[in-house]
Design a protein around this motif. Structure first.
Motif, mmCIF file in Angstrom:
data_model
loop_
_atom_site.group_PDB
_atom_site.id
_atom_site.type_symbol
_atom_site.label_atom_id
_atom_site.label_comp_id
_atom_site.label_asym_id
_atom_site.label_seq_id
_atom_site.Cartn_x
_atom_site.Cartn_y
_atom_site.Cartn_z
ATOM 1 N N ALA A 139 7.987 9.760 -3.860
ATOM 2 C CA ALA A 139 7.990 8.429 -3.249
ATOM 3 C C ALA A 139 6.570 7.984 -2.924
ATOM 4 C CB ALA A 139 8.850 8.434 -1.993
ATOM 5 N N LEU A 140 5.786 8.892 -2.386
ATOM 6 C CA LEU A 140 4.398 8.543 -2.058
ATOM 7 C C LEU A 140 3.612 8.205 -3.322
ATOM 8 C CD1 LEU A 140 3.667 11.240 0.650
ATOM 9 C CD2 LEU A 140 3.866 8.770 1.019
ATOM 10 N N ARG A 141 3.849 8.970 -4.385
ATOM 11 C CA ARG A 141 3.145 8.682 -5.640
ATOM 12 C C ARG A 141 3.550 7.312 -6.173
ATOM 13 N NH1 ARG A 141 -1.287 8.311 -7.980
ATOM 14 N NH2 ARG A 141 -1.307 8.630 -10.238
ATOM 15 N N MET A 142 4.811 6.970 -6.069
ATOM 16 C CA MET A 142 5.263 5.641 -6.488
ATOM 17 C C MET A 142 4.541 4.558 -5.695
ATOM 18 S SD MET A 142 9.359 6.289 -6.933
ATOM 19 C CE MET A 142 10.025 6.892 -8.486
ATOM 20 N N GLY A 143 4.449 4.767 -4.375
ATOM 21 C CA GLY A 143 3.744 3.804 -3.549
ATOM 22 C C GLY A 143 2.282 3.696 -3.903
ATOM 23 N N GLU A 144 1.651 4.844 -4.205
ATOM 24 C CA GLU A 144 0.238 4.845 -4.583
ATOM 25 C C GLU A 144 0.011 4.061 -5.872
ATOM 26 O OE1 GLU A 144 -0.799 9.270 -2.715
ATOM 27 O OE2 GLU A 144 -0.554 8.980 -4.886
ATOM 28 N N ILE A 145 0.905 4.244 -6.837
ATOM 29 C CA ILE A 145 0.767 3.551 -8.121
ATOM 30 C C ILE A 145 0.869 2.045 -7.931
ATOM 31 C CG2 ILE A 145 1.921 3.135 -10.341
ATOM 32 C CD1 ILE A 145 2.652 6.159 -10.294
ATOM 33 N N VAL A 146 1.890 1.620 -7.201
ATOM 34 C CA VAL A 146 2.082 0.182 -6.982
ATOM 35 C C VAL A 146 0.907 -0.403 -6.203
ATOM 36 C CG1 VAL A 146 3.523 -1.542 -5.841
ATOM 37 C CG2 VAL A 146 4.597 0.326 -7.128
ATOM 38 N N ALA A 147 0.490 0.290 -5.149
ATOM 39 C CA ALA A 147 -0.635 -0.202 -4.350
ATOM 40 C C ALA A 147 -1.893 -0.328 -5.196
ATOM 41 C CB ALA A 147 -0.880 0.733 -3.162
ATOM 42 N N ARG A 148 -2.158 0.670 -6.019
ATOM 43 C CA ARG A 148 -3.351 0.645 -6.872
ATOM 44 C C ARG A 148 -3.331 -0.549 -7.810
ATOM 45 N NH1 ARG A 148 -2.770 5.126 -10.675
ATOM 46 N NH2 ARG A 148 -1.733 3.536 -11.942
ATOM 47 N N GLU A 149 -2.190 -0.792 -8.442
ATOM 48 C CA GLU A 149 -2.099 -1.909 -9.385
ATOM 49 C C GLU A 149 -2.227 -3.253 -8.680
ATOM 50 O OE1 GLU A 149 -2.145 -1.538 -12.630
ATOM 51 O OE2 GLU A 149 -2.185 0.639 -12.328
ATOM 52 N N GLY A 165 -4.197 -3.660 -6.082
ATOM 53 C CA GLY A 165 -5.498 -3.704 -5.423
ATOM 54 C C GLY A 165 -5.441 -3.422 -3.935
ATOM 55 N N ARG A 166 -4.454 -2.628 -3.524
ATOM 56 C CA ARG A 166 -4.304 -2.304 -2.112
ATOM 57 C C ARG A 166 -4.557 -0.816 -1.878
ATOM 58 N NH1 ARG A 166 1.633 -5.238 -1.321
ATOM 59 N NH2 ARG A 166 1.064 -7.234 -2.281
ATOM 60 N N ASP A 167 -4.784 -0.466 -0.620
ATOM 61 C CA ASP A 167 -4.930 0.921 -0.204
ATOM 62 C C ASP A 167 -3.649 1.313 0.516
ATOM 63 O OD1 ASP A 167 -5.486 3.345 1.019
ATOM 64 O OD2 ASP A 167 -7.507 2.769 1.653
ATOM 65 N N LEU A 168 -2.911 2.284 -0.044
ATOM 66 C CA LEU A 168 -1.633 2.654 0.552
ATOM 67 C C LEU A 168 -1.801 3.142 1.986
ATOM 68 C CD1 LEU A 168 1.404 2.843 -0.103
ATOM 69 C CD2 LEU A 168 1.036 5.255 -0.649
ATOM 70 N N ASN A 169 -2.908 3.770 2.295
ATOM 71 C CA ASN A 169 -3.138 4.242 3.659
ATOM 72 C C ASN A 169 -3.163 3.096 4.662
ATOM 73 O OD1 ASN A 169 -3.386 7.003 2.978
ATOM 74 N ND2 ASN A 169 -5.511 6.685 2.355
ATOM 75 N N GLU A 170 -3.487 1.913 4.185
ATOM 76 C CA GLU A 170 -3.590 0.754 5.071
ATOM 77 C C GLU A 170 -2.346 -0.128 5.050
ATOM 78 O OE1 GLU A 170 -7.085 -1.314 3.884
ATOM 79 O OE2 GLU A 170 -8.461 0.284 4.524
ATOM 80 N N CYS A 171 -1.582 -0.094 3.949
ATOM 81 C CA CYS A 171 -0.471 -1.049 3.831
ATOM 82 C C CYS A 171 0.911 -0.406 3.939
ATOM 83 C CB CYS A 171 -0.573 -1.832 2.515
ATOM 84 S SG CYS A 171 -0.290 -0.854 1.015
ATOM 85 N N ALA A 172 0.993 0.925 4.005
ATOM 86 C CA ALA A 172 2.295 1.588 4.056
ATOM 87 C C ALA A 172 2.946 1.449 5.427
ATOM 88 C CB ALA A 172 2.154 3.061 3.703
ATOM 89 N N ILE A 173 4.252 1.222 5.434
ATOM 90 C CA ILE A 173 5.065 1.197 6.638
ATOM 91 C C ILE A 173 6.132 2.281 6.476
ATOM 92 C CG2 ILE A 173 6.651 -0.124 8.087
ATOM 93 C CD1 ILE A 173 3.830 -1.196 8.177
ATOM 94 N N TYR A 174 6.107 3.313 7.340
ATOM 95 C CA TYR A 174 6.994 4.456 7.157
ATOM 96 C C TYR A 174 8.221 4.444 8.054
ATOM 97 C CZ TYR A 174 3.199 6.333 4.358
ATOM 98 O OH TYR A 174 2.243 6.520 3.395
#
Length: 268
Positions: free
Chosen positions: A168-178, A180-189
């Protein structure tokens, strides 16, 4: 061509048993060692006993001896155990396939350092189908880059100890990267109470734990008037095991380096 000599870490566990079965079924691989914690009640028992057809390889509590006997060790255990096995593999010059999740940033840095000396495949999910989904997510994020709220929903069995899952985290990282976002800053857990309206730049994660769910993952792109869902559902652990053997064969021609399943599958 000689067969790839494989050692399985955590051989008495659910994933370890599946790895044993997959290795025994692979004509290009040879199960030379299976090991687990020294206090495991399965020490000394045949690694394939669970299948009803013993293979002649006993589960050992000696990780160093097991790793020394192999070309490549496959490890889906816990971070602390995996890192200890990785250090042994590095010392002995053995390749390693790591499917362990729950790794910290420091753990990942240690894996990267080991890759400077020995060949390592480290991936959040070894299943070929999941890695195809990773590529689909890249395309989807590029197209659905405006006006869509993104949520990652995952479900696993009651015994899983980390959340969200590495996949799940890898999925979020891929989407965030595409995007132009940083998952560490935009993720809501997690959401609870009066949270206010959803901020459009966030990527939400929802975690379900229960029963014997092997692993379900969905990335939801929710727009106005439509929803796009990209989903992968695991019906068993064998796809992860088969992908891990594919990774072990991939490393046969590598002297060192850190790789993931995108490299193994030629998707770079």
């Amino acid at each position: 061509m000689s067969r790839r000599r494989i050692a399985i870490a955590g051989a008495a566990g659910r994933m370890g048993r599946m790895l044993v079965e997959a290795t025994l079924a692979d004509a290009q691989a040879e199960l030379v060692a299976a090991f687990d914690r020294s206090d495991s009640p399965f020490i000394g028992r045949d690694a394939a006993e669970f299948s009803g057809t013993p293979c002649g390889v006993s589960i050992s509590g000696d990780a160093r001896a097991a790793i020394a006997s192999a070309d490549c060790v496959i490890d889906f255990t816990r971070p602390e155990g995996t890192l200890a096995h990785l250090e042994i593999a590095r010392e002995l010059g053995r390749a390693m396939v790591i499917g362990t999740t729950g790794m910290s940033a420091e753990d990942k840095a240690a894996i990267a350092r080991a890759g400077e000396s020995v060949p390592v495949v480290f991936a959040p999910n070894m299943a070929v189908g999941v890695n195809a989904v990773f590529r689909l997510l890249e395309v989807a994020a590029q197209i659905l880059n405006d006006g869509y709220d993104i949520e990652v929903i995952e479900a696993h069995h009651r015994h899983k100890v980390d959340a969200p899952s590495g996949t799940a985290l890898r999925m979020g990282e891929i989407v965030a990267r595409e995007l132009g976002r940083d998952l560490n800053e935009c993720a809501i857990y997690g959401r609870e109470g009066v949270t206010g309206e959803r901020r459009p730049e966030t990527i939400g994660f929802s975690t379900v734990r229960g029963g014997d769910v092997i692993g379900d993952h969905t990335v939801l792109f929710a727009g106005i008037g439509e929803r796009i869902e990209i989903t992968h559902k695991s019906g068993g652990r064998m796809p992860y095991a088969q992908g891990s053997l594919r990774a072990a064969h991939f490393l046969a021609s590598r002297a060192r380096g850190l790789f993931d399943m995108q490299d193994v599958l030629g998707l770079r």
